[in-house]
Design a protein around this motif. Structure first.
Motif, PDB file in Angstrom:
ATOM      1  N   ARG A  48     -12.256   8.566  12.863  1.00  0.00           N
ATOM      2  CA  ARG A  48     -12.444   7.251  13.348  1.00  0.00           C
ATOM      3  C   ARG A  48     -11.057   6.616  12.925  1.00  0.00           C
ATOM      4  NH1 ARG A  48     -17.387   6.454  13.422  1.00  0.00           N
ATOM      5  NH2 ARG A  48     -17.808   6.246  11.178  1.00  0.00           N
ATOM      6  N   TRP A  49     -10.674   6.563  11.677  1.00  0.00           N
ATOM      7  CA  TRP A  49      -9.636   6.062  11.037  1.00  0.00           C
ATOM      8  C   TRP A  49      -8.205   6.571  11.718  1.00  0.00           C
ATOM      9  CZ3 TRP A  49      -6.284   9.215   7.932  1.00  0.00           C
ATOM     10  CH2 TRP A  49      -5.226   8.595   7.412  1.00  0.00           C
ATOM     11  N   LEU A  66     -10.409  17.981   4.001  1.00  0.00           N
ATOM     12  CA  LEU A  66     -11.128  16.793   4.495  1.00  0.00           C
ATOM     13  C   LEU A  66     -10.971  15.762   3.224  1.00  0.00           C
ATOM     14  CD1 LEU A  66     -13.004  15.195   6.411  1.00  0.00           C
ATOM     15  CD2 LEU A  66     -14.891  16.631   5.742  1.00  0.00           C
ATOM     16  N   ASN A  67     -11.490  16.076   2.137  1.00  0.00           N
ATOM     17  CA  ASN A  67     -11.260  15.206   0.943  1.00  0.00           C
ATOM     18  C   ASN A  67     -10.128  14.375   0.961  1.00  0.00           C
ATOM     19  OD1 ASN A  67     -13.949  15.260  -0.134  1.00  0.00           O
ATOM     20  ND2 ASN A  67     -13.641  17.310  -1.193  1.00  0.00           N
ATOM     21  N   ALA A  68      -8.659  15.212   0.925  1.00  0.00           N
ATOM     22  CA  ALA A  68      -7.571  14.748   1.075  1.00  0.00           C
ATOM     23  C   ALA A  68      -7.208  13.734   1.970  1.00  0.00           C
ATOM     24  CB  ALA A  68      -6.519  16.043   1.048  1.00  0.00           C
ATOM     25  N   MET A  69      -7.650  14.049   3.335  1.00  0.00           N
ATOM     26  CA  MET A  69      -7.363  13.060   4.553  1.00  0.00           C
ATOM     27  C   MET A  69      -8.541  11.813   4.095  1.00  0.00           C
ATOM     28  SD  MET A  69      -5.451  14.078   6.287  1.00  0.00           S
ATOM     29  CE  MET A  69      -5.679  13.049   7.980  1.00  0.00           C
ATOM     30  N   ASP A  70      -9.353  12.185   3.441  1.00  0.00           N
ATOM     31  CA  ASP A  70     -10.164  10.845   3.238  1.00  0.00           C
ATOM     32  C   ASP A  70      -9.792   9.996   2.178  1.00  0.00           C
ATOM     33  OD1 ASP A  70     -12.527   9.467   3.786  1.00  0.00           O
ATOM     34  OD2 ASP A  70     -13.518   9.918   1.884  1.00  0.00           O
ATOM     35  N   HIS A  71      -8.833  10.734   1.073  1.00  0.00           N
ATOM     36  CA  HIS A  71      -7.938   9.861   0.231  1.00  0.00           C
ATOM     37  C   HIS A  71      -6.932   9.278   0.910  1.00  0.00           C
ATOM     38  CE1 HIS A  71      -9.983  11.269  -3.470  1.00  0.00           C
ATOM     39  NE2 HIS A  71     -10.115  12.501  -3.131  1.00  0.00           N
ATOM     40  N   PHE A  72      -6.160   9.843   1.775  1.00  0.00           N
ATOM     41  CA  PHE A  72      -5.069   9.167   2.601  1.00  0.00           C
ATOM     42  C   PHE A  72      -5.825   8.019   3.245  1.00  0.00           C
ATOM     43  CE2 PHE A  72      -2.885  13.234   2.041  1.00  0.00           C
ATOM     44  CZ  PHE A  72      -1.662  12.698   1.646  1.00  0.00           C
ATOM     45  N   ARG A  73      -7.004   8.180   4.047  1.00  0.00           N
ATOM     46  CA  ARG A  73      -7.572   7.148   4.603  1.00  0.00           C
ATOM     47  C   ARG A  73      -7.871   6.006   3.856  1.00  0.00           C
ATOM     48  NH1 ARG A  73     -12.431   4.925   4.584  1.00  0.00           N
ATOM     49  NH2 ARG A  73     -13.235   6.373   3.064  1.00  0.00           N
ATOM     50  N   LEU A  74      -8.279   5.954   2.515  1.00  0.00           N
ATOM     51  CA  LEU A  74      -8.549   5.129   1.648  1.00  0.00           C
ATOM     52  C   LEU A  74      -7.544   4.343   1.005  1.00  0.00           C
ATOM     53  CD1 LEU A  74     -11.431   6.619  -0.796  1.00  0.00           C
ATOM     54  CD2 LEU A  74     -11.505   4.602   0.723  1.00  0.00           C
ATOM     55  N   ALA A  75      -6.337   5.195   0.955  1.00  0.00           N
ATOM     56  CA  ALA A  75      -5.136   4.658   0.573  1.00  0.00           C
ATOM     57  C   ALA A  75      -4.312   3.804   1.646  1.00  0.00           C
ATOM     58  CB  ALA A  75      -4.226   5.725  -0.061  1.00  0.00           C
ATOM     59  N   GLY A  76      -4.831   3.786   2.965  1.00  0.00           N
ATOM     60  CA  GLY A  76      -4.147   3.534   4.071  1.00  0.00           C
ATOM     61  C   GLY A  76      -2.811   3.926   4.450  1.00  0.00           C
ATOM     62  N   ARG A  77      -2.685   5.366   3.898  1.00  0.00           N
ATOM     63  CA  ARG A  77      -1.321   6.289   4.285  1.00  0.00           C
ATOM     64  C   ARG A  77      -1.629   7.075   5.419  1.00  0.00           C
ATOM     65  NH1 ARG A  77       2.765   3.619   1.850  1.00  0.00           N
ATOM     66  NH2 ARG A  77       2.102   3.249  -0.289  1.00  0.00           N
ATOM     67  N   ARG A  78      -0.782   6.884   6.502  1.00  0.00           N
ATOM     68  CA  ARG A  78      -1.025   7.657   7.659  1.00  0.00           C
ATOM     69  C   ARG A  78       0.439   7.973   8.100  1.00  0.00           C
ATOM     70  NH1 ARG A  78      -4.188   6.745  13.209  1.00  0.00           N
ATOM     71  NH2 ARG A  78      -2.923   7.856  14.653  1.00  0.00           N
ATOM     72  N   ASP A  79       0.533   9.367   8.413  1.00  0.00           N
ATOM     73  CA  ASP A  79       1.668  10.087   8.806  1.00  0.00           C
ATOM     74  C   ASP A  79       1.411  10.968   9.873  1.00  0.00           C
ATOM     75  OD1 ASP A  79       3.933  11.972   8.540  1.00  0.00           O
ATOM     76  OD2 ASP A  79       4.553  10.821   7.035  1.00  0.00           O
TER      77      ASP A  79
END
Length: 73
Positions: free
Chosen positions: A69-70, A2-15
Motif C-alpha cells: 500500500r505504501w 519484507l522487514n527491510a522494506m517495512d523499515h524503509f516505509r517507516l523511514a519514508g525512504r523510497r527508491d
C-alpha cells in the motif's frame, strides 16, 4: 526482505531500485491474498507468535499489504 522494506516505509525512504524487492513480495502472495510462513531462524523459541512453516500468516500478510500500500501510494 519484507522487514527491510517495512523499515524503509517507516523511514519514508523510497527508491525505484527497491522495485525488485517489491516484485518478490508481490510474487509470494497466494491466490487467496495471504503470504505463507517460509521458515524460522535457528535457535531457542520462548513462545510461538505465528503459524508453522507453510501456513498462511496473518502477520506476514499484514506487513506485506502495508508495504505494498505504501509503495503504490
Amino acid at each position: 526482505m519484507l522487514n527491510a522494506m517495512d523499515h524503509f516505509r517507516l523511514a519514508g525512504r523510497r527508491d525505484e531500485r527497491m522495485g525488485a524487492a517489491v516484485s518478490m513480495i508481490e510474487d509470494a502472495r497466494q491466490a487467496d491474498g495471504t503470504w505463507l510462513q517460509a521458515g524460522r531462524h535457528p535457535g531457542r523459541v520462548w513462545f510461538e507468535t505465528d503459524v508453522g512453516q507453510g501456513e498462511p500468516s496473518k502477520w506476514l500478510t499484514f506487513c506485506a499489504l502495508r508495504v505494498l500500500r505504501w509503495w503504490r501510494a
